[in-house]
Motif scaffolding. Structure first.
Motif, mmCIF file in Angstrom:
data_model
loop_
_atom_site.group_PDB
_atom_site.id
_atom_site.type_symbol
_atom_site.label_atom_id
_atom_site.label_comp_id
_atom_site.label_asym_id
_atom_site.label_seq_id
_atom_site.Cartn_x
_atom_site.Cartn_y
_atom_site.Cartn_z
ATOM 1 N N MET A 156 20.909 -17.623 12.158
ATOM 2 C CA MET A 156 21.848 -18.060 13.202
ATOM 3 C C MET A 156 23.111 -17.219 13.242
ATOM 4 O O MET A 156 23.677 -17.003 14.315
ATOM 5 N N THR A 157 23.574 -16.764 12.091
ATOM 6 C CA THR A 157 24.839 -16.040 12.060
ATOM 7 C C THR A 157 24.675 -14.534 11.969
ATOM 8 O O THR A 157 25.596 -13.806 12.324
ATOM 9 N N GLY A 158 23.546 -14.065 11.456
ATOM 10 C CA GLY A 158 23.361 -12.635 11.277
ATOM 11 C C GLY A 158 24.008 -12.107 10.012
ATOM 12 O O GLY A 158 24.095 -10.900 9.802
ATOM 13 N N ILE A 159 24.496 -13.004 9.158
ATOM 14 C CA ILE A 159 25.160 -12.601 7.915
ATOM 15 C C ILE A 159 24.243 -12.927 6.753
ATOM 16 O O ILE A 159 23.780 -14.061 6.619
ATOM 17 N N GLY A 160 23.980 -11.946 5.911
ATOM 18 C CA GLY A 160 23.168 -12.176 4.724
ATOM 19 C C GLY A 160 23.955 -12.898 3.648
ATOM 20 O O GLY A 160 25.176 -13.078 3.745
ATOM 21 N N THR A 161 23.277 -13.283 2.594
ATOM 22 C CA THR A 161 23.919 -14.059 1.534
ATOM 23 C C THR A 161 24.989 -13.256 0.808
ATOM 24 O O THR A 161 26.078 -13.772 0.546
ATOM 25 N N ILE A 162 24.700 -11.999 0.498
ATOM 26 C CA ILE A 162 25.678 -11.178 -0.219
ATOM 27 C C ILE A 162 26.903 -10.934 0.656
ATOM 28 O O ILE A 162 28.042 -11.051 0.196
ATOM 29 N N ASP A 163 26.679 -10.620 1.932
ATOM 30 C CA ASP A 163 27.809 -10.412 2.838
ATOM 31 C C ASP A 163 28.628 -11.684 3.008
ATOM 32 O O ASP A 163 29.856 -11.645 3.075
ATOM 33 N N ARG A 164 27.952 -12.829 3.078
ATOM 34 C CA ARG A 164 28.657 -14.103 3.224
ATOM 35 C C ARG A 164 29.513 -14.388 1.994
ATOM 36 O O ARG A 164 30.666 -14.822 2.114
ATOM 37 N N LEU A 165 28.975 -14.125 0.800
ATOM 38 C CA LEU A 165 29.748 -14.360 -0.419
ATOM 39 C C LEU A 165 30.936 -13.407 -0.515
ATOM 40 O O LEU A 165 32.018 -13.796 -0.966
ATOM 41 N N LYS A 166 30.763 -12.146 -0.091
ATOM 42 C CA LYS A 166 31.880 -11.198 -0.096
ATOM 43 C C LYS A 166 32.967 -11.632 0.882
ATOM 44 O O LYS A 166 34.152 -11.588 0.568
ATOM 45 N N LYS A 167 32.552 -12.077 2.076
ATOM 46 C CA LYS A 167 33.534 -12.521 3.068
ATOM 47 C C LYS A 167 34.247 -13.786 2.615
ATOM 48 O O LYS A 167 35.429 -13.963 2.874
ATOM 49 N N LYS A 168 33.512 -14.653 1.920
ATOM 50 C CA LYS A 168 34.134 -15.876 1.418
ATOM 51 C C LYS A 168 35.142 -15.550 0.322
ATOM 52 O O LYS A 168 36.218 -16.159 0.255
ATOM 53 N N ALA A 169 34.835 -14.584 -0.535
ATOM 54 C CA ALA A 169 35.754 -14.199 -1.612
ATOM 55 C C ALA A 169 37.009 -13.538 -1.058
ATOM 56 O O ALA A 169 38.111 -13.724 -1.587
ATOM 57 N N ASN A 209 38.132 -14.092 1.970
ATOM 58 C CA ASN A 209 38.661 -14.996 2.991
ATOM 59 C C ASN A 209 38.674 -14.337 4.374
ATOM 60 O O ASN A 209 39.657 -14.416 5.110
ATOM 61 N N THR A 210 37.576 -13.642 4.721
ATOM 62 C CA THR A 210 37.468 -12.977 6.026
ATOM 63 C C THR A 210 36.262 -13.504 6.815
ATOM 64 O O THR A 210 35.672 -12.765 7.598
ATOM 65 N N MET A 211 35.885 -14.744 6.607
ATOM 66 C CA MET A 211 34.719 -15.301 7.301
ATOM 67 C C MET A 211 34.938 -15.364 8.812
ATOM 68 O O MET A 211 34.018 -15.196 9.593
ATOM 69 N N ARG A 212 36.160 -15.592 9.248
ATOM 70 C CA ARG A 212 36.434 -15.723 10.677
ATOM 71 C C ARG A 212 36.470 -14.370 11.389
ATOM 72 O O ARG A 212 36.426 -14.310 12.607
ATOM 73 N N ASP A 213 36.553 -13.299 10.639
ATOM 74 C CA ASP A 213 36.651 -11.968 11.222
ATOM 75 C C ASP A 213 35.302 -11.272 11.332
ATOM 76 O O ASP A 213 35.240 -10.061 11.453
ATOM 77 N N SER A 214 34.205 -12.016 11.310
ATOM 78 C CA SER A 214 32.881 -11.387 11.320
ATOM 79 C C SER A 214 32.523 -10.940 12.722
ATOM 80 O O SER A 214 32.847 -11.567 13.715
ATOM 81 N N ASP A 215 31.837 -9.804 12.797
ATOM 82 C CA ASP A 215 31.394 -9.269 14.067
ATOM 83 C C ASP A 215 29.882 -9.138 14.145
ATOM 84 O O ASP A 215 29.353 -8.474 15.011
#
Length: 106
Positions: A79-92, A94-100
């Motif tokens: 649904m989001t197009g974000i893999g698990t590793i990318d999601r964990l990096k963005k969460k660490a 704090n850039t989850m809202r800036d995903s493209d």
């Protein structure tokens, strides 16, 4: 699962997870039905059979929870197009809202 499952195999992996989830749910239903709703005189459980049922119940619950978690993880990635590793990096960071990223087209 992150980089091991390619885009060409994602459908087959999701089907595998769904089939495994159905099998573990069916085994839980059958174990519960045979163990708790046995009204026959032949339903005498010795200690070995009781332990076997407990072990099978623990294994079925574990596989049910694990496959449920994996299905949710794969669906979130679709649904989001974000893999698990990318999601964990963005969460660490704090850039989850800036995903493209775009959702994966089916």
């Amino acid at each position: 699962m992150n980089n091991c499952i390619g885009a060409g195999n994602l459908k087959h992996f999701l089907l595998f997870l769904i089939y495994t989830w159905i099998c573990s749910a069916t085994s839980l239903i059958l174990l519960g039905w045979n163990y708790f709703f046995c009204d026959d005189e032949q339903c005498i459980f010795n200690s070995i059979l009781v332990e076997l049922v407990r072990v099978m119940t623990v294994l079925s619950v574990g596989s049910f929870l694990f496959t449920s978690s994996m299905i949710m993880n794969v669906c979130y990635g679709l649904m989001t197009g974000i893999g698990t590793i990318d999601r964990l990096k963005k969460k660490a960071l704090n850039t989850m809202r800036d995903s493209d990223e775009e959702p994966i087209p089916l």
